[in-house]
Design an enzyme around this catalytic site. Structure first.
Site, mmCIF file in Angstrom:
data_model
loop_
_atom_site.group_PDB
_atom_site.id
_atom_site.type_symbol
_atom_site.label_atom_id
_atom_site.label_comp_id
_atom_site.label_asym_id
_atom_site.label_seq_id
_atom_site.Cartn_x
_atom_site.Cartn_y
_atom_site.Cartn_z
ATOM 1 N N ARG A 54 0.818 -1.225 0.000
ATOM 2 C CA ARG A 54 0.000 0.000 0.000
ATOM 3 C C ARG A 54 0.849 1.272 0.000
ATOM 4 N NH1 ARG A 54 -1.899 -3.548 -1.285
ATOM 5 N NH2 ARG A 54 -3.593 -4.780 -0.431
ATOM 6 N N SER A 61 -10.815 -0.218 3.745
ATOM 7 C CA SER A 61 -10.069 -0.554 4.963
ATOM 8 C C SER A 61 -9.327 0.685 5.438
ATOM 9 C CB SER A 61 -9.059 -1.662 4.676
ATOM 10 O OG SER A 61 -9.745 -2.824 4.316
ATOM 11 N N GLU A 92 -4.210 3.372 6.453
ATOM 12 C CA GLU A 92 -4.023 3.199 5.008
ATOM 13 C C GLU A 92 -4.607 4.422 4.303
ATOM 14 O OE1 GLU A 92 -5.153 -0.621 3.378
ATOM 15 O OE2 GLU A 92 -5.913 0.339 1.573
#
Ligand SMILES: Cc1cc2nc3c(=O)[nH]c(=O)nc-3n(C[C@H](O)[C@H](O)[C@H](O)COP(=O)(O)OP(=O)(O)OC[C@H]3O[C@@H](n4cnc5c(N)ncnc54)[C@H](O)[C@@H]3O)c2cc1C
Length: 307
Positions: free
Chosen positions: A177, A227, A297
């Site tokens: 990520r 998320s 994230e």
């Protein structure tokens, strides 16, 4: 130049008139349906227009940022000073042999479907990720064991000086990520994915299976940013949040999803402050219970309302 009218006039010279907006409400462009206003919101229809805006912003020291589909961003209620460049109109997708070439504003879901129709395998993992190709490279988006790093061959970017440059996948430091796109101040323009020929039915079966998994496990009926936290080494963020009995916790209109503990949903007209307070509450509780730091994230940017 710091006069808003002068900046507006200049932007109208650089970008088509209908594609320059002032004081645009950003909640209309974000998956969370949260966020204040941007001073300027432009939607270029060519890479040359982006280059001109970057050069102008550099010369006049005006901040700018890129917006893809707004599916990994929380923008504060005070909004964004400077220019938002939305890439949504640059969304062409084509095939060249076994490669798929997609402009940065194309949805990665559409690139995945395009590959299916061309009987090319490799982008199945992306069939439910609601971002653009540019946002997916920036985040090295991934799901169900696949990620952009596995399939990206190279990308064209506009660098911080406004020049068009080719970057190999290995130049972008793609990792879980993350990438170096922000650090280098690159603007992704186009990506070339290297895929493998396969049977249509086989690709479709994988995509249908992943879609079923996603729809049955994620609270897609509410606005969210997916998320919220990265997977901490050795743990699963969702499991830690679940085991902290945080599901269903609300602050204002934001709620830790009862369907998927890793999601925070905008259930009832949440403000960005509600969302951020809830994220911090989750981080604090998980740290106290399990001693694990949950790293976000999702990106949080912009100004507080009071400033
Ligand atoms: C319901 C839901 C499910 C999700 N599932 C997943 C998942 O399974 N896997 C996953 O990885 N993510 C997932 N996400 C998160 C998100 O979709 C990805 O991170 C996606 O890659 C973000 O793309 P975007 O276009 O929306 O980026 P944005 O949110 O618009 O922007 C994110 C960042 O990328 C930068 N950026 C965007 N375009 C460019 C460009 N062309 N050049 C340079 N910088 C750029 C922006 O400036 C910003 O900093 C999910 C989100 C939601 C809402």
């Amino acid at each position: 130049m710091n006069n808003k009218q002068k900046i507006h006039d200049k932007l109208l010279e650089l970008v088509k008139k209908d594609n320059v907006k002032v004081d645009e409400l950003l909640k209309n462009h974000l998956y969370t349906k949260l966020g204040g206003r941007a001073d300027f919101f432009i939607t270029p229809t060519s890479f040359e227009e982006i280059q001109k805006v970057v050069k102008f912003s550099n010369e006049e020291n005006i901040p700018f940022m890129l917006l893809g589909n707004g599916s990994n961003l929380i923008i504060k209620d005070g909004g964004i000073r400077g220019i938002i460049i939305s890439l949504k109109q640059l969304n062409d997708i084509s095939t060249d042999g076994t490669t798929v070439v997609a402009q940065s504003g194309a949805r990665i879901i559409d690139a995945s479907r395009h590959a299916l129709n061309e009987k090319l395998s490799g982008l199945e993992f992306a069939c439910g990720i609601p971002g653009t190709v540019g946002g997916a490279l920036y985040m090295n988006a991934g799901a169900y064991g696949g990620e952009i790093k596995d399939v990206l061959d190279y990308a064209y970017v506009i660098d911080k000086h406004g020049e068009l440059v080719k970057r190999l996948a290995s130049d972008l430091e793609l990792d879980y990520r993350t990438s170096n796109i922000e650090k280098n101040k690159d603007i992704v323009i186009e990506a070339t994915f290297s895929l493998k020929p396969a049977k249509y039915e086989d690709i479709k079966e994988v995509m249908d299976d992943l879609t079923y998994k996603r729809e049955s496990k994620q609270p897609l009926e509410y606005p969210s940013c997916g998320s919220v936290f990265k997977r901490p080494p050795g743990y699963f963020a969702g499991k830690l949040i679940q085991d902290s009995q945080l599901q269903g916790t609300t602050i204002g209109g934001a709620e830790v999803s009862t369907k998927h503990a890793g999601f925070i949903v905008n259930k009832n007209n949440a403000t960005t402050s509600d969302y951020i307070s809830l994220i911090e509450h989750v981080q604090k509780t998980v740290k106290e219970k399990f001693g694990v730091d949950l790293e976000r994230e999702v990106r949080i940017i912009g100004e507080d309302l009071s400033s």
